[in-house]
Write a protein that holds these residues in place. Structure first.
Motif, PDB file in Angstrom:
ATOM      1  N   GLY A  82       0.784  -1.023  -0.135  1.00  0.00           N
ATOM      2  CA  GLY A  82      -0.097   0.235   0.013  1.00  0.00           C
ATOM      3  C   GLY A  82       0.823   1.360  -0.190  1.00  0.00           C
ATOM      4  N   ARG A  83       0.354   2.439   0.740  1.00  0.00           N
ATOM      5  CA  ARG A  83       1.187   3.617   0.740  1.00  0.00           C
ATOM      6  C   ARG A  83       2.243   3.380   1.831  1.00  0.00           C
ATOM      7  N   VAL A  84       3.400   3.796   1.719  1.00  0.00           N
ATOM      8  CA  VAL A  84       4.491   3.543   2.788  1.00  0.00           C
ATOM      9  C   VAL A  84       4.801   5.068   3.163  1.00  0.00           C
ATOM     10  N   VAL A  85       4.726   4.863   4.741  1.00  0.00           N
ATOM     11  CA  VAL A  85       5.207   6.354   5.380  1.00  0.00           C
ATOM     12  C   VAL A  85       6.448   5.751   6.067  1.00  0.00           C
ATOM     13  N   VAL A  86       7.560   6.708   5.848  1.00  0.00           N
ATOM     14  CA  VAL A  86       8.883   6.411   6.419  1.00  0.00           C
ATOM     15  C   VAL A  86       9.212   7.379   7.264  1.00  0.00           C
ATOM     16  N   THR A  87       9.340   6.886   8.470  1.00  0.00           N
ATOM     17  CA  THR A  87       9.323   7.758   9.780  1.00  0.00           C
ATOM     18  C   THR A  87      10.970   7.656  10.232  1.00  0.00           C
ATOM     19  N   SER A  88      11.684   8.936  10.479  1.00  0.00           N
ATOM     20  CA  SER A  88      13.159   8.869  10.844  1.00  0.00           C
ATOM     21  C   SER A  88      13.402  10.122  11.715  1.00  0.00           C
ATOM     22  N   VAL A  89      14.676   9.942  12.342  1.00  0.00           N
ATOM     23  CA  VAL A  89      15.351  11.222  12.875  1.00  0.00           C
ATOM     24  C   VAL A  89      16.742  11.274  12.213  1.00  0.00           C
ATOM     25  N   LEU A  90      16.881  12.386  11.378  1.00  0.00           N
ATOM     26  CA  LEU A  90      18.060  12.271  10.667  1.00  0.00           C
ATOM     27  C   LEU A  90      19.218  12.594  11.324  1.00  0.00           C
ATOM     28  N   ASN A  91      19.287  12.727  12.616  1.00  0.00           N
ATOM     29  CA  ASN A  91      20.338  12.875  13.131  1.00  0.00           C
ATOM     30  C   ASN A  91      20.956  11.684  13.810  1.00  0.00           C
ATOM     31  N   GLU A  92      20.213  10.436  13.734  1.00  0.00           N
ATOM     32  CA  GLU A  92      20.539   9.246  14.000  1.00  0.00           C
ATOM     33  C   GLU A  92      21.291   8.490  12.889  1.00  0.00           C
ATOM     34  N   ILE A  93      22.193   7.443  13.144  1.00  0.00           N
ATOM     35  CA  ILE A  93      22.954   6.876  11.816  1.00  0.00           C
ATOM     36  C   ILE A  93      21.855   6.022  11.077  1.00  0.00           C
ATOM     37  N   SER A  94      20.828   5.579  11.855  1.00  0.00           N
ATOM     38  CA  SER A  94      19.961   4.492  11.110  1.00  0.00           C
ATOM     39  C   SER A  94      18.833   5.526  10.263  1.00  0.00           C
ATOM     40  N   GLY A  95      18.558   6.554  10.980  1.00  0.00           N
ATOM     41  CA  GLY A  95      17.690   7.438  10.063  1.00  0.00           C
ATOM     42  C   GLY A  95      18.393   7.968   8.861  1.00  0.00           C
ATOM     43  N   ARG A  96      19.614   8.622   9.095  1.00  0.00           N
ATOM     44  CA  ARG A  96      20.194   9.385   7.815  1.00  0.00           C
ATOM     45  C   ARG A  96      20.443   8.457   6.854  1.00  0.00           C
ATOM     46  N   THR A  97      21.060   7.123   7.232  1.00  0.00           N
ATOM     47  CA  THR A  97      21.882   6.499   6.387  1.00  0.00           C
ATOM     48  C   THR A  97      20.660   5.606   5.545  1.00  0.00           C
ATOM     49  N   PHE A  98      19.638   5.261   6.254  1.00  0.00           N
ATOM     50  CA  PHE A  98      18.492   4.183   5.587  1.00  0.00           C
ATOM     51  C   PHE A  98      17.397   4.763   5.065  1.00  0.00           C
ATOM     52  N   ALA A  99      16.784   5.928   6.027  1.00  0.00           N
ATOM     53  CA  ALA A  99      15.468   6.528   5.405  1.00  0.00           C
ATOM     54  C   ALA A  99      15.441   6.866   4.027  1.00  0.00           C
ATOM     55  N   PRO A 100      16.475   7.552   3.596  1.00  0.00           N
ATOM     56  CA  PRO A 100      16.454   7.705   1.931  1.00  0.00           C
ATOM     57  C   PRO A 100      16.563   6.556   1.049  1.00  0.00           C
ATOM     58  N   LEU A 101      17.024   5.582   1.496  1.00  0.00           N
ATOM     59  CA  LEU A 101      17.226   4.088   0.631  1.00  0.00           C
ATOM     60  C   LEU A 101      15.892   3.480   0.848  1.00  0.00           C
ATOM     61  N   ILE A 102      15.149   3.436   1.885  1.00  0.00           N
ATOM     62  CA  ILE A 102      13.808   2.879   2.054  1.00  0.00           C
ATOM     63  C   ILE A 102      12.741   3.440   1.068  1.00  0.00           C
ATOM     64  N   ALA A 103      12.910   4.875   1.177  1.00  0.00           N
ATOM     65  CA  ALA A 103      12.101   5.580   0.430  1.00  0.00           C
ATOM     66  C   ALA A 103      12.375   5.425  -0.981  1.00  0.00           C
ATOM     67  N   LEU A 104      13.510   5.408  -1.297  1.00  0.00           N
ATOM     68  CA  LEU A 104      13.996   5.096  -2.988  1.00  0.00           C
ATOM     69  C   LEU A 104      13.562   3.769  -3.166  1.00  0.00           C
ATOM     70  N   CYS A 105      13.688   2.764  -2.474  1.00  0.00           N
ATOM     71  CA  CYS A 105      13.243   1.248  -2.827  1.00  0.00           C
ATOM     72  C   CYS A 105      11.923   1.350  -3.004  1.00  0.00           C
ATOM     73  N   ALA A 106      11.065   1.902  -1.811  1.00  0.00           N
ATOM     74  CA  ALA A 106       9.691   1.671  -2.167  1.00  0.00           C
ATOM     75  C   ALA A 106       9.185   2.230  -3.493  1.00  0.00           C
TER      76      ALA A 106
END
Length: 223
Positions: A82-106
């Protein structure tokens, strides 16, 4: 309009993303949403695995990710729909590293992508991640940290403006309307009035570095 927001998957990158995802899930309109959490910490993943639909341990990259690194987040899309909502805090390693990748992959999987995120302080890495998120998301919703810290909203409730604005937009804006590339001013009208100075929403067509954008004023401090 008090309708349920259906067919939603919330993908949380990192601990901050998980906190935002939980707040969204607790909203009445997201009660049926799937929650997927990913992080580089095995301890954190183990601690939340029983509370979410899927918890995924990701490698701890020591560099900014490339588009080819989307292979690392592919397991998310065995569950996401369905619709994907990606949530993150971009000062965290996981947030800034993987949130853009998850959005791109979706996006590559043909899913509608919405990003709901926080930057607690601007760094070069967090700004680069934010720009990547802008360009691959159908809609980006960002909490402005400088505004949150001015005393109007207490810090222990600092995600509330982001959460309620995300719910408002997904409830009230028909998905077909978002395909028309609304102006930022039009999108802002769907953010609750009391949060209008705390939260900014935009679509990718209006995120060019050559046009006026309030978030880009912050760019001067890191470039």
């Amino acid at each position: 309009m008090n309708r349920e927001i259906s067919n939603i998957t919330i993908v949380a990158a990192g601990k901050g993303g998980y906190e935002i995802a939980c707040l969204l899930k607790n909203e009445h309109f997201f009660s049926d949403a799937i929650i997927i959490v990913c992080d580089v910490s095995r301890e954190f993943i183990d601690s939340v695995s029983s509370k979410v639909d899927k918890a995924i341990l990701l490698p701890d990259l020591k560099r900014m990710p490339f588009a080819a690194d989307t292979v690392m987040v592919e397991p998310i899309f065995n569950v996401a729909k369905g619709r994907v909502v990606v949530t993150s805090v971009l000062n965290e390693i996981s947030g800034r590293t993987f949130a853009p990748l998850i959005a791109l992959c979706a996006l590559v999987h043909g899913l509608e992508v919405y990003s709901s995120f926080v930057i607690e302080r601007f760094t070069e890495e967090s700004l680069k991640s934010m720009i990547k998120i802008w360009y691959v998301s159908r809609l980006s919703i960002r909490l402005r940290p400088a505004q949150v810290k001015d005393g109007t909203i207490s810090l222990n409730k600092s995600y509330r403006p982001l959460v309620e604005s995300t719910v408002s937009i997904l409830r009230l804006v028909p998905p077909k309307l978002l395909h028309l590339h609304l102006t930022n001013e039009c999108i802002q009208k769907y953010i609750p009035k009391q949060y209008s100075k705390f939260v900014y929403a935009c679509q990718p067509a209006y995120c060019s570095l050559n046009v006026s954008h309030p978030d880009l004023e912050d760019r001067k401090s890191v470039v």
